[in-house]
Design a protein around this motif. Structure first.
Motif, PDB file in Angstrom:
ATOM      1  N   HIS A 101      28.275  38.926  35.741  1.00 53.56           N
ATOM      2  CA  HIS A 101      29.167  39.742  36.557  1.00 53.56           C
ATOM      3  C   HIS A 101      29.531  38.976  37.832  1.00 53.56           C
ATOM      4  N   GLU A 102      30.803  39.019  38.178  1.00 55.08           N
ATOM      5  CA  GLU A 102      31.233  38.373  39.415  1.00 55.08           C
ATOM      6  C   GLU A 102      30.673  39.131  40.628  1.00 55.08           C
ATOM      7  N   SER A 103      30.533  38.421  41.715  1.00 54.13           N
ATOM      8  CA  SER A 103      30.026  39.032  42.949  1.00 54.13           C
ATOM      9  C   SER A 103      30.948  40.152  43.416  1.00 54.13           C
ATOM     10  N   THR A 104      30.352  41.221  43.906  1.00 47.66           N
ATOM     11  CA  THR A 104      31.137  42.349  44.415  1.00 47.66           C
ATOM     12  C   THR A 104      31.248  42.305  45.944  1.00 47.66           C
ATOM     13  N   THR A 105      30.862  41.158  46.548  1.00 42.55           N
ATOM     14  CA  THR A 105      30.871  41.058  48.005  1.00 42.55           C
ATOM     15  C   THR A 105      32.122  40.354  48.525  1.00 42.55           C
ATOM     16  N   ALA A 106      33.154  40.175  47.679  1.00 45.51           N
ATOM     17  CA  ALA A 106      34.386  39.514  48.108  1.00 45.51           C
ATOM     18  C   ALA A 106      35.073  40.348  49.185  1.00 45.51           C
ATOM     19  N   ALA A 107      35.905  39.658  49.962  1.00 39.55           N
ATOM     20  CA  ALA A 107      36.622  40.340  51.036  1.00 39.55           C
ATOM     21  C   ALA A 107      37.491  41.456  50.471  1.00 39.55           C
ATOM     22  N   PRO A 108      37.621  42.564  51.183  1.00 36.06           N
ATOM     23  CA  PRO A 108      38.443  43.674  50.687  1.00 36.06           C
ATOM     24  C   PRO A 108      39.924  43.315  50.700  1.00 36.06           C
ATOM     25  N   TYR A 109      40.681  44.029  49.880  1.00 36.35           N
ATOM     26  CA  TYR A 109      42.134  43.864  49.859  1.00 36.35           C
ATOM     27  C   TYR A 109      42.742  44.723  50.964  1.00 36.35           C
ATOM     28  N   ALA A 125      46.605  44.682  51.481  1.00 39.59           N
ATOM     29  CA  ALA A 125      48.012  45.006  51.224  1.00 39.59           C
ATOM     30  C   ALA A 125      48.211  45.777  49.925  1.00 39.59           C
ATOM     31  N   ILE A 126      47.211  45.783  49.030  1.00 38.32           N
ATOM     32  CA  ILE A 126      47.261  46.515  47.769  1.00 38.32           C
ATOM     33  C   ILE A 126      45.911  47.187  47.549  1.00 38.32           C
ATOM     34  N   THR A 127      45.874  48.125  46.621  1.00 37.37           N
ATOM     35  CA  THR A 127      44.617  48.754  46.221  1.00 37.37           C
ATOM     36  C   THR A 127      44.245  48.253  44.843  1.00 37.37           C
ATOM     37  N   VAL A 128      43.012  47.812  44.678  1.00 38.22           N
ATOM     38  CA  VAL A 128      42.538  47.225  43.422  1.00 38.22           C
ATOM     39  C   VAL A 128      41.352  48.033  42.919  1.00 38.22           C
ATOM     40  N   GLU A 129      41.493  48.591  41.733  1.00 34.87           N
ATOM     41  CA  GLU A 129      40.413  49.371  41.115  1.00 34.87           C
ATOM     42  C   GLU A 129      40.062  48.741  39.777  1.00 34.87           C
ATOM     43  N   LYS A 130      38.843  48.243  39.658  1.00 38.12           N
ATOM     44  CA  LYS A 130      38.428  47.571  38.430  1.00 38.12           C
ATOM     45  C   LYS A 130      38.422  48.530  37.242  1.00 38.12           C
ATOM     46  N   VAL A 131      38.814  47.996  36.078  1.00 43.02           N
ATOM     47  CA  VAL A 131      38.762  48.757  34.833  1.00 43.02           C
ATOM     48  C   VAL A 131      37.379  48.619  34.207  1.00 43.02           C
ATOM     49  N   THR A 132      36.842  47.397  34.181  1.00 41.97           N
ATOM     50  CA  THR A 132      35.458  47.131  33.774  1.00 41.97           C
ATOM     51  C   THR A 132      34.914  46.076  34.727  1.00 41.97           C
ATOM     52  N   PRO A 133      33.597  45.870  34.746  1.00 42.96           N
ATOM     53  CA  PRO A 133      33.051  44.802  35.592  1.00 42.96           C
ATOM     54  C   PRO A 133      33.456  43.412  35.124  1.00 42.96           C
ATOM     55  N   ILE A 134      33.872  43.276  33.846  1.00 43.81           N
ATOM     56  CA  ILE A 134      34.111  41.977  33.229  1.00 43.81           C
ATOM     57  C   ILE A 134      35.565  41.548  33.290  1.00 43.81           C
ATOM     58  N   ILE A 135      36.475  42.482  33.102  1.00 44.04           N
ATOM     59  CA  ILE A 135      37.886  42.132  33.006  1.00 44.04           C
ATOM     60  C   ILE A 135      38.746  43.352  33.305  1.00 44.04           C
ATOM     61  N   GLY A 136      39.853  43.099  33.988  1.00 42.13           N
ATOM     62  CA  GLY A 136      40.853  44.135  34.190  1.00 42.13           C
ATOM     63  C   GLY A 136      40.733  44.876  35.506  1.00 42.13           C
ATOM     64  N   MET A 196      52.091  39.824  47.547  1.00 39.64           N
ATOM     65  CA  MET A 196      52.126  38.758  46.544  1.00 39.64           C
ATOM     66  C   MET A 196      50.862  37.904  46.617  1.00 39.64           C
ATOM     67  N   ALA A 197      50.423  37.582  47.822  1.00 38.96           N
ATOM     68  CA  ALA A 197      49.215  36.771  47.970  1.00 38.96           C
ATOM     69  C   ALA A 197      48.012  37.482  47.355  1.00 38.96           C
ATOM     70  N   GLU A 198      47.937  38.799  47.546  1.00 39.15           N
ATOM     71  CA  GLU A 198      46.795  39.540  47.002  1.00 39.15           C
ATOM     72  C   GLU A 198      46.926  39.775  45.506  1.00 39.15           C
ATOM     73  N   ILE A 199      48.149  39.842  44.990  1.00 39.51           N
ATOM     74  CA  ILE A 199      48.337  39.938  43.539  1.00 39.51           C
ATOM     75  C   ILE A 199      47.866  38.643  42.873  1.00 39.51           C
ATOM     76  N   HIS A 200      48.191  37.497  43.467  1.00 39.50           N
ATOM     77  CA  HIS A 200      47.678  36.210  42.970  1.00 39.50           C
ATOM     78  C   HIS A 200      46.152  36.242  42.911  1.00 39.50           C
ATOM     79  N   ARG A 201      45.545  36.703  43.988  1.00 39.04           N
ATOM     80  CA  ARG A 201      44.083  36.759  44.043  1.00 39.04           C
ATOM     81  C   ARG A 201      43.520  37.730  43.011  1.00 39.04           C
ATOM     82  N   ALA A 202      44.134  38.902  42.891  1.00 37.29           N
ATOM     83  CA  ALA A 202      43.636  39.910  41.939  1.00 37.29           C
ATOM     84  C   ALA A 202      43.714  39.405  40.508  1.00 37.29           C
ATOM     85  N   LEU A 203      44.766  38.651  40.184  1.00 33.99           N
ATOM     86  CA  LEU A 203      44.883  38.094  38.833  1.00 33.99           C
ATOM     87  C   LEU A 203      43.775  37.088  38.577  1.00 33.99           C
ATOM     88  N   ALA A 204      43.508  36.206  39.542  1.00 35.33           N
ATOM     89  CA  ALA A 204      42.457  35.206  39.379  1.00 35.33           C
ATOM     90  C   ALA A 204      41.086  35.858  39.223  1.00 35.33           C
TER      91      ALA A 204
END
Length: 294
Positions: A16-24, A26-37, A53-61
């Motif tokens: 599982h990726e770390s959940t301590t990343a900086a908050p978003y 400009a957009i709201t991001v809600e995980k679908v699963t811990p693994i993907i999405g 756009m910068a945060e969409i790039h980050r959310a995709l990665a």
């Protein structure tokens, strides 16, 4: 006297990726699963800000596939959004919409011989430079069914045994579009080309942005692993295809009209369920060019 080890679970261990990343911000991001999405809200894809756009790039990665609801893009806005990520990829076979070479038609209905890409695959992996990502905008969907499944190929690679990783690292495989594309779009009036793309790619690729390793073979396009006997290739690919389809690596997206899915073809595979016949599912896909896998 040799002792028999105690039996225990030896299946995939999911990182599982770390959940301590900086908050978003400009957009709201809600995980679908811990693994993907992840589902993204608070943005109009027809007119996103630079911060969004910068945060969409980050959310995709970070999530490999991101989803958006209640979007209302014109074809020109859809194309423009894709161009924010790079040069657009032109599909080697599929029909296009409204004279736009980069705007692919995705449609299945009662008259379709098959749905677009209903098996597990990475889009057009048979190209020498497969797409970086795909942006699918569904405008009409069946009342039930028609979900799309996505699978994390970082997680699939990480879950392999160290011996299997050592075996497949450095191997290459043939990806061929002939079987997938010939005759597939005849119901759209598209004539077949003399030949379709064919390329050789590493079985394990390194993502050019994240630096992570991901499995890069798929049931839709990968035909054989090179430099090993054919029967061995068949067996190894069968194992990898079954392994990567493990539900532990997946998320599932339930479409509603005017929804968008944007996935990274370099580290994710997807499968569109064709369980809604004779209903109609229709939309457009914009695809962004990628680079040669290494």
């Amino acid at each position: 006297m040799n002792q028999i080890p105690n039996p225990r679970w030896t299946g995939p261990r999911i990182k599982h990726e770390s959940t301590t990343a900086a908050p978003y911000g400009a957009i709201t991001v809600e995980k679908v699963t811990p693994i993907i999405g992840a589902e993204i809200s608070g943005v109009d894809l027809g007119n996103p800000t630079e911060a969004q756009m910068a945060e969409i790039h980050r959310a995709l990665a970070e999530n490999l596939v991101i989803f958006f609801r209640e979007q209302h893009m014109t074809p020109e806005q859809h194309l423009a959004f894709g161009e924010r990520f790079g040069t657009l990829h032109i599909h080697p076979a599929a029909p296009t919409e409204g004279g736009h070479a980069g705007l692919m038609i995705i449609k299945a209905d009662r008259d379709s011989p098959r749905a677009n890409g209903e098996g597990w695959h990475s889009d057009v992996s048979c190209d020498e430079e497969p797409p970086m990502g795909s942006i699918l905008y569904i405008k009409q969907c069946p009342p039930v069914g028609g979900d799309t499944l996505f699978a994390n190929m970082y997680a699939a690679y990480d879950a392999l045994s160290e011996r299997m990783k050592a075996y497949i690292d450095g191997l290459t495989a043939v990806h061929d579009g002939e079987e997938n594309y010939r005759g597939t779009y005849a119901n759209f009036g598209v004539k077949d080309r003399p030949a379709y793309p064919r390329a050789v790619h590493p079985v394990v690729r390194t993502h050019p942005v994240t630096g992570k390793k991901a499995l890069f073979v798929n049931k839709g396009f990968t035909r054989r692993i090179l430099d090993i006997p054919l029967d061995e290739s068949t067996g190894v690919l069968a194992y990898l295809f079954e392994h990567m389809a493990n539900p532990l690596f997946q998320c599932r997206f339930r479409w509603r009209e005017n929804s968008v899915a944007f996935w990274d073809n370099r580290c994710a595979q997807h499968r569109a369920m064709w369980d809604y016949w004779p209903a109609t599912r229709y939309g457009n896909r914009v695809t962004v060019k990628g680079d040669r896998p290494v």
